[in-house]
Design a protein around this motif. Structure first.
Motif, mmCIF file in Angstrom:
data_model
loop_
_atom_site.group_PDB
_atom_site.id
_atom_site.type_symbol
_atom_site.label_atom_id
_atom_site.label_comp_id
_atom_site.label_asym_id
_atom_site.label_seq_id
_atom_site.Cartn_x
_atom_site.Cartn_y
_atom_site.Cartn_z
ATOM 1 N N ILE A 176 -5.261 -7.138 4.179
ATOM 2 C CA ILE A 176 -6.003 -8.193 3.478
ATOM 3 C C ILE A 176 -5.142 -8.676 2.315
ATOM 4 O O ILE A 176 -4.253 -7.955 1.853
ATOM 5 C CB ILE A 176 -7.381 -7.700 2.962
ATOM 6 N N SER A 218 -9.784 -7.445 -5.142
ATOM 7 C CA SER A 218 -9.501 -6.441 -4.107
ATOM 8 C C SER A 218 -8.624 -5.314 -4.656
ATOM 9 O O SER A 218 -8.766 -4.162 -4.250
ATOM 10 C CB SER A 218 -8.848 -7.083 -2.880
ATOM 11 N N LEU A 226 -0.264 -9.748 10.412
ATOM 12 C CA LEU A 226 -1.140 -8.765 9.776
ATOM 13 C C LEU A 226 -2.579 -9.245 9.614
ATOM 14 O O LEU A 226 -3.525 -8.521 9.946
ATOM 15 C CB LEU A 226 -0.566 -8.347 8.420
ATOM 16 N N PHE A 227 -2.774 -10.462 9.131
ATOM 17 C CA PHE A 227 -4.130 -10.963 8.912
ATOM 18 C C PHE A 227 -4.895 -11.183 10.223
ATOM 19 O O PHE A 227 -6.046 -10.753 10.340
ATOM 20 C CB PHE A 227 -4.125 -12.237 8.073
ATOM 21 N N PRO A 228 -4.319 -11.835 11.252
ATOM 22 C CA PRO A 228 -5.071 -12.040 12.500
ATOM 23 C C PRO A 228 -5.478 -10.727 13.190
ATOM 24 O O PRO A 228 -6.528 -10.655 13.806
ATOM 25 C CB PRO A 228 -4.119 -12.837 13.396
ATOM 26 N N LYS A 229 -4.642 -9.698 13.083
ATOM 27 C CA LYS A 229 -4.946 -8.415 13.730
ATOM 28 C C LYS A 229 -5.762 -7.487 12.821
ATOM 29 O O LYS A 229 -5.975 -6.331 13.157
ATOM 30 C CB LYS A 229 -3.659 -7.737 14.166
ATOM 31 N N LYS A 230 -6.165 -8.024 11.682
ATOM 32 C CA LYS A 230 -6.980 -7.287 10.701
ATOM 33 C C LYS A 230 -6.331 -5.962 10.286
ATOM 34 O O LYS A 230 -7.003 -4.952 10.116
ATOM 35 C CB LYS A 230 -8.383 -7.053 11.243
ATOM 36 N N LYS A 231 -5.023 -6.007 10.106
ATOM 37 C CA LYS A 231 -4.293 -4.829 9.649
ATOM 38 C C LYS A 231 -4.062 -4.858 8.147
ATOM 39 O O LYS A 231 -3.593 -3.885 7.577
ATOM 40 C CB LYS A 231 -2.959 -4.709 10.391
ATOM 41 N N LYS A 240 -4.809 -2.160 5.733
ATOM 42 C CA LYS A 240 -6.069 -1.550 6.173
ATOM 43 C C LYS A 240 -5.822 -0.460 7.210
ATOM 44 O O LYS A 240 -6.715 0.329 7.499
ATOM 45 C CB LYS A 240 -6.995 -2.610 6.757
ATOM 46 N N LYS A 241 -4.608 -0.441 7.783
ATOM 47 C CA LYS A 241 -4.216 0.572 8.767
ATOM 48 C C LYS A 241 -2.776 0.982 8.482
ATOM 49 O O LYS A 241 -2.030 0.248 7.852
ATOM 50 C CB LYS A 241 -4.294 0.012 10.190
ATOM 51 N N LYS A 285 -2.385 3.381 5.088
ATOM 52 C CA LYS A 285 -3.647 2.729 4.741
ATOM 53 C C LYS A 285 -3.828 2.706 3.220
ATOM 54 O O LYS A 285 -3.512 3.662 2.528
ATOM 55 C CB LYS A 285 -4.801 3.479 5.402
ATOM 56 N N ARG A 322 0.568 -13.834 7.409
ATOM 57 C CA ARG A 322 -0.331 -14.837 8.006
ATOM 58 C C ARG A 322 -0.355 -14.775 9.526
ATOM 59 O O ARG A 322 -1.401 -14.941 10.144
ATOM 60 C CB ARG A 322 0.077 -16.246 7.576
#
Length: 150
Positions: free
Chosen positions: A37, A43, A30-35, A6-7, A15, A27
Motif C-alpha cells: 500500500i 498509514s 505491487l498495488f494491483p496484486k495487493k502486495k 503487505k506480504k 511484511k 503501480r
C-alpha cells in the motif's frame, strides 16, 4: 515512492516493512496484486501503532512463559519404571510421559517444546524446554524403580 509491504517479497522486504521502490514497479505490480500500500502519513502512524502493540504483546508473552519455566523448575518430578526379578527395567521415560505429567499439573505446553531422548535407566536427568527463542531452560527429573512381584 514509499510503500508498506503487505506480504513478504523476495529481495525486497518482509511484511510491514516501509521501503522505497520505483513508482512504476509499485503501480504496475505491487498495488494491483495487493502486495503493498502507499505509505501515507496516516498509514505510517497506523503501522507504528501496530508495531508497538506487537512488541507489547511479545513482551507480555515472554513474561508469561518465564513464569511457566519458574513453576516447572520448582516441581519435584519423579517417574517410576518397573523392575523385573532379574534386575531388568521395563519401559522408558519419553517426552510424552513428561508432557502428560505437566498437563496433569495444569501446565499447557506443546510436546514439541520438550527435548529429551527416551530414558531407560535410573537416575536424575535433564530435560531441555524451549518455549520461545528467547525463553528456554532446563529442568531435572528423577527416574526410580518399583519392584514387580511375580
Amino acid at each position: 515512492m514509499k510503500i508498506i509491504l503487505k506480504k513478504k517479497i523476495l529481495n525486497l522486504g518482509k511484511k510491514n516493512d516501509l521501503i522505497e521502490v520505483k513508482p512504476g514497479y509499485a503501480r504496475n505490480f505491487l498495488f494491483p496484486k495487493k502486495k503493498a500500500i502507499l505509505a501515507t502519513i496516516s498509514s505510517i502512524k497506523e503501522l507504528n501503532n501496530f508495531i508497538k502493540k506487537k512488541k507489547i504483546k511479545k513482551k507480555f508473552l515472554r513474561k508469561k512463559l518465564k513464569f511457566y519455566l519458574k513453576y516447572i523448575k520448582k516441581l519435584k518430578i519423579k517417574f517410576y519404571l518397573k523392575l523385573g526379578e532379574n534386575g531388568k527395567l521395563f519401559g522408558s521415560i519419553s517426552k510424552k510421559k513428561i508432557y502428560k505429567y505437566l498437563k496433569s499439573k495444569n501446565i499447557k505446553i506443546n510436546k514439541k517444546f520438550l527435548f529429551i531422548d527416551p530414558i531407560k535407566q535410573i537416575g536424575v536427568f535433564p530435560c531441555k524446554i524451549i518455549l520461545h527463542p528467547k525463553v528456554h531452560s532446563k529442568f531435572e527429573f528423577e527416574v526410580s524403580y518399583k519392584k514387580v512381584l511375580q
